[in-house]
Design a protein around this motif. Structure first.
Motif, short mmCIF file in Angstrom:
data_model
loop_
_atom_site.label_atom_id
_atom_site.label_comp_id
_atom_site.label_asym_id
_atom_site.label_seq_id
_atom_site.Cartn_x
_atom_site.Cartn_y
_atom_site.Cartn_z
N GLY A 91 21.73 -78.83 44.33
CA GLY A 91 21.96 -79.85 43.32
C GLY A 91 20.73 -80.13 42.49
O GLY A 91 20.73 -79.97 41.25
N PHE A 92 19.67 -80.55 43.15
CA PHE A 92 18.45 -80.88 42.41
C PHE A 92 17.71 -79.62 41.95
O PHE A 92 16.92 -79.68 41.01
CB PHE A 92 17.53 -81.77 43.24
N ALA A 93 17.98 -78.48 42.60
CA ALA A 93 17.44 -77.23 42.08
C ALA A 93 18.06 -76.95 40.70
O ALA A 93 17.36 -76.55 39.76
CB ALA A 93 17.74 -76.07 43.02
N ALA A 94 19.37 -77.20 40.58
CA ALA A 94 20.03 -77.04 39.29
C ALA A 94 19.48 -78.01 38.26
O ALA A 94 19.21 -77.64 37.10
CB ALA A 94 21.54 -77.23 39.45
N GLY A 95 19.31 -79.27 38.67
CA GLY A 95 18.76 -80.27 37.75
C GLY A 95 17.35 -79.93 37.32
O GLY A 95 16.99 -80.06 36.14
N PHE A 96 16.53 -79.47 38.28
CA PHE A 96 15.15 -79.09 37.98
C PHE A 96 15.08 -77.92 37.02
O PHE A 96 14.34 -77.94 36.03
CB PHE A 96 14.43 -78.75 39.29
N MET A 97 15.87 -76.89 37.26
CA MET A 97 15.83 -75.71 36.39
C MET A 97 16.45 -76.00 35.02
O MET A 97 16.03 -75.43 34.01
CB MET A 97 16.52 -74.54 37.07
N GLY A 98 17.41 -76.92 34.97
CA GLY A 98 17.93 -77.36 33.69
C GLY A 98 16.85 -78.07 32.88
O GLY A 98 16.76 -77.89 31.65
N ALA A 155 10.10 -82.81 41.90
CA ALA A 155 9.68 -82.01 40.75
C ALA A 155 10.43 -82.42 39.48
O ALA A 155 9.85 -82.49 38.39
CB ALA A 155 9.90 -80.53 41.04
N LEU A 156 11.73 -82.72 39.63
CA LEU A 156 12.51 -83.16 38.47
C LEU A 156 11.99 -84.48 37.93
O LEU A 156 11.86 -84.66 36.71
CB LEU A 156 13.99 -83.30 38.89
N LEU A 157 11.69 -85.40 38.82
CA LEU A 157 11.14 -86.68 38.39
C LEU A 157 9.77 -86.49 37.73
O LEU A 157 9.45 -87.15 36.73
CB LEU A 157 11.02 -87.63 39.58
N GLN A 158 8.98 -85.58 38.28
CA GLN A 158 7.63 -85.35 37.76
C GLN A 158 7.66 -84.84 36.32
O GLN A 158 6.92 -85.31 35.47
CB GLN A 158 6.91 -84.34 38.65
N ILE A 159 8.52 -83.88 36.02
CA ILE A 159 8.50 -83.28 34.68
C ILE A 159 9.29 -84.08 33.65
O ILE A 159 9.20 -83.81 32.45
CB ILE A 159 9.05 -81.83 34.72
N SER A 312 22.57 -71.53 41.09
CA SER A 312 22.06 -72.89 40.86
C SER A 312 21.43 -72.99 39.48
O SER A 312 21.61 -73.98 38.77
CB SER A 312 21.03 -73.26 41.93
N ALA A 313 20.69 -71.95 39.11
CA ALA A 313 20.09 -71.92 37.78
C ALA A 313 21.16 -71.90 36.70
O ALA A 313 21.06 -72.62 35.69
CB ALA A 313 19.18 -70.69 37.65
N LEU A 314 22.20 -71.10 36.90
CA LEU A 314 23.30 -71.04 35.93
C LEU A 314 24.01 -72.39 35.85
O LEU A 314 24.38 -72.85 34.75
CB LEU A 314 24.29 -69.94 36.34
N CYS A 315 24.19 -73.04 36.99
CA CYS A 315 24.78 -74.38 37.01
C CYS A 315 23.92 -75.35 36.21
O CYS A 315 24.44 -76.15 35.43
CB CYS A 315 24.92 -74.85 38.45
N GLY A 316 22.61 -75.27 36.41
CA GLY A 316 21.70 -76.15 35.67
C GLY A 316 21.79 -75.92 34.17
O GLY A 316 21.76 -76.87 33.37
N ILE A 317 21.91 -74.66 33.76
CA ILE A 317 22.05 -74.33 32.34
C ILE A 317 23.35 -74.91 31.77
O ILE A 317 23.37 -75.53 30.71
CB ILE A 317 22.00 -72.80 32.13
N GLN A 324 23.64 -81.78 26.63
CA GLN A 324 22.72 -81.57 25.52
C GLN A 324 21.39 -82.29 25.77
O GLN A 324 20.70 -82.71 24.85
CB GLN A 324 23.33 -82.05 24.19
N SER A 325 21.05 -82.41 27.05
CA SER A 325 19.81 -83.07 27.44
C SER A 325 19.55 -82.85 28.91
O SER A 325 20.44 -82.47 29.67
CB SER A 325 19.90 -84.59 27.16
N ALA A 326 18.30 -83.07 29.30
CA ALA A 326 17.91 -83.03 30.72
C ALA A 326 17.55 -84.45 31.14
O ALA A 326 16.80 -85.13 30.45
CB ALA A 326 16.73 -82.10 30.93
N THR A 327 18.11 -84.90 32.24
CA THR A 327 17.89 -86.27 32.69
C THR A 327 17.25 -86.30 34.07
O THR A 327 17.24 -85.30 34.79
CB THR A 327 19.22 -87.04 32.75
N THR A 328 16.75 -87.47 34.46
CA THR A 328 16.08 -87.62 35.75
C THR A 328 17.06 -87.58 36.92
O THR A 328 16.65 -87.38 38.06
CB THR A 328 15.31 -88.95 35.80
N THR A 329 18.33 -87.78 36.65
CA THR A 329 19.32 -87.81 37.73
C THR A 329 20.19 -86.55 37.76
O THR A 329 21.16 -86.49 38.54
CB THR A 329 20.25 -89.03 37.58
N ALA A 330 19.89 -85.57 36.94
CA ALA A 330 20.71 -84.35 36.88
C ALA A 330 20.74 -83.67 38.24
O ALA A 330 19.71 -83.51 38.90
CB ALA A 330 20.15 -83.39 35.84
N GLY A 331 21.91 -83.27 38.67
CA GLY A 331 22.07 -82.56 39.94
C GLY A 331 22.41 -83.45 41.11
O GLY A 331 22.65 -82.94 42.22
#
Length: 406
Positions: A91-98, A155-159, A312-317, A324-331
């Protein structure tokens, strides 16, 4: 949907023989049929309760689009569960890579054609890290991937902590999650290219079934009788045609649905027609026996977790493109949705059993429940409880069918 003919099935020469064989097939393949029956009942129920709104072109299109990214995860999760492991990090791997994709597109000016392959390769690398921790070091998959869950969450929160939400304005990237294939022309309100895609899908399915039947007959394997075979092919073709007609009446096939279908086709071929695919199920059925027979269990584990990382990467994409955005809660909770879809789709908790086509059906079942309950105005608290009940029922069904076979 592959049929296994029971030894006692009789040759269909009369109506009585036809129905006897049909009953035998349903009884011996109830595990595969269960999810399709459940999906049919759910769709029929919500169609009646919503006066047909549930099966409207717009709702079905939105339902499939919202299912896409979870369905992709469920395919990978199915293979992970088949080899008796679990991956909680997806889940968060997808959010992070997104989020990484969003940064590459917006802050570094990297074109879409480069960003997507880079993210997919990054996904493979992250998946292989889990594979190494599990297969080489010997850490239980639950613990190793839970650690990954925490790392990717941080990592998602960091970036994203500086900007919060990273808005993506690249039209080509956003079209992946929101766009539709070109219509070419509209015929009586129906998108022509979507109709042609559906027709090609039916032709491919029919050719595949006929080819498989001929190969089985060539090597003297048991097959279902010709009337049952024709009925099966006709029913599945009719379902494909009906879904195509519904989607063509709105905006046609979305790119999300096309990507989801490509993933299913590729992984179905991989798991059923390749040596590595068969080894995956052998490892899941009995790792010790697979090792003694010469199968490299560690290699299979690397392949499955690497594949899970890529999906997971494809899911994140797909998810990032859809928003149309990357958020802190994605995944958030994606991994639980993927596990639920895999189990509802027929994967066995004991390992060695499960189909990628079933994972897609499982994802659609869960999405249909949410969509139907939203249309009926069911509260979110009740929605969670009902979905939990469906998941529990799927696992109970798995346990009961294994006991009967045992």
């Amino acid at each position: 949907m592959e049929l296994n003919r029971a030894p006692e099935a009789v040759t269909t020469g009369t109506p009585a023989g036809f129905f006897q064989e049909a009953r035998t097939l349903i009884r011996t393949n109830i595990r595969d049929y269960g999810m399709y029956i459940a999906l049919f009942v759910i769709m029929l129920t919500f169609t009646v309760l919503t006066d047909g709104l549930f099966m409207s072109s717009r709702n079905i299109s939105n339902l499939l689009d919202s299912t896409g990214y979870i369905a992709v995860l469920a395919v990978g999760m199915t293979l992970v569960i088949v080899i008796r492991h679990i991956d909680l990090s997806v889940g968060f791997a997808a959010g992070f890579m997104g989020a990484i994709a969003a940064i590459l597109l917006t802050q570094m000016g990297v074109p879409v054609a480069v960003t997507i392959p880079v993210i997919l390769v990054l996904g493979v690398v992250l998946g292989l890290i889990n594979g190494v921790l599990v297969a080489k070091i010997g850490i239980p998959a639950f613990v190793a991937t839970l650690a990954g869950w925490l790392v990717y969450r941080g990592a998602l929160l960091q970036i994203t902590e500086k900007s919060g939400t990273i808005i993506i304005k690249d039209e080509a990237f956003n079209a992946i999650g929101n766009g539709f294939i070109p219509s070419l022309m509209v015929v009586n309100g129906l998108h022509l290219l979507s109709l042609l895609v559906g027709l090609a899908g039916i032709a491919l399915y029919v050719w595949s079934e006929i080819s498989n039947r001929r190969n089985k007959l060539k090597y003297q394997f048991e097959v279902v009788s010709k009337p049952i075979f024709v009925l099966k092919v006709a029913c599945v073709s009719a379902i494909i045609a009906y879904v195509t007609w519904i989607l063509a009446g709105y905006n046609g096939f979305s790119w999300t649905v096309i990507i989801m279908l490509l993933v299913v086709v590729v992984y179905h071929f991989f798991t059923t027609k390749t040596v590595t695919g068969r080894h995956i199920y052998a490892v899941g059925s009995n790792p010790e026996a697979a090792h003694l027979s010469g199968i490299n269990v560690k290699k299979i584990t690397y392949i499955v977790f690497g594949s899970m990382g890529m999906l997971s990467a494809l899911c994140g994409i797909l998810f990032t493109s859809r928003l149309q955005s990357a958020t802190t809660t994605a995944g958030t909770l994606f991994e639980l949705d993927a596990v639920a879809a895999a189990y509802v789709g027929g994967v066995s908790s004991a390992g060695g059993v499960g189909k990628v086509t079933g994972a897609i059906i499982g994802a659609i079942v869960m999405a249909s429940l949410s969509s139907g309950m939203n249309l009926l105005g069911v509260g979110i608290s009740y929605q969670y409880m009902i979905r939990g009940g469906v998941l529990a029922a799927a696992v109970i069904f798995d346990v009961m069918t294994r006991k009967k076979r045992g």
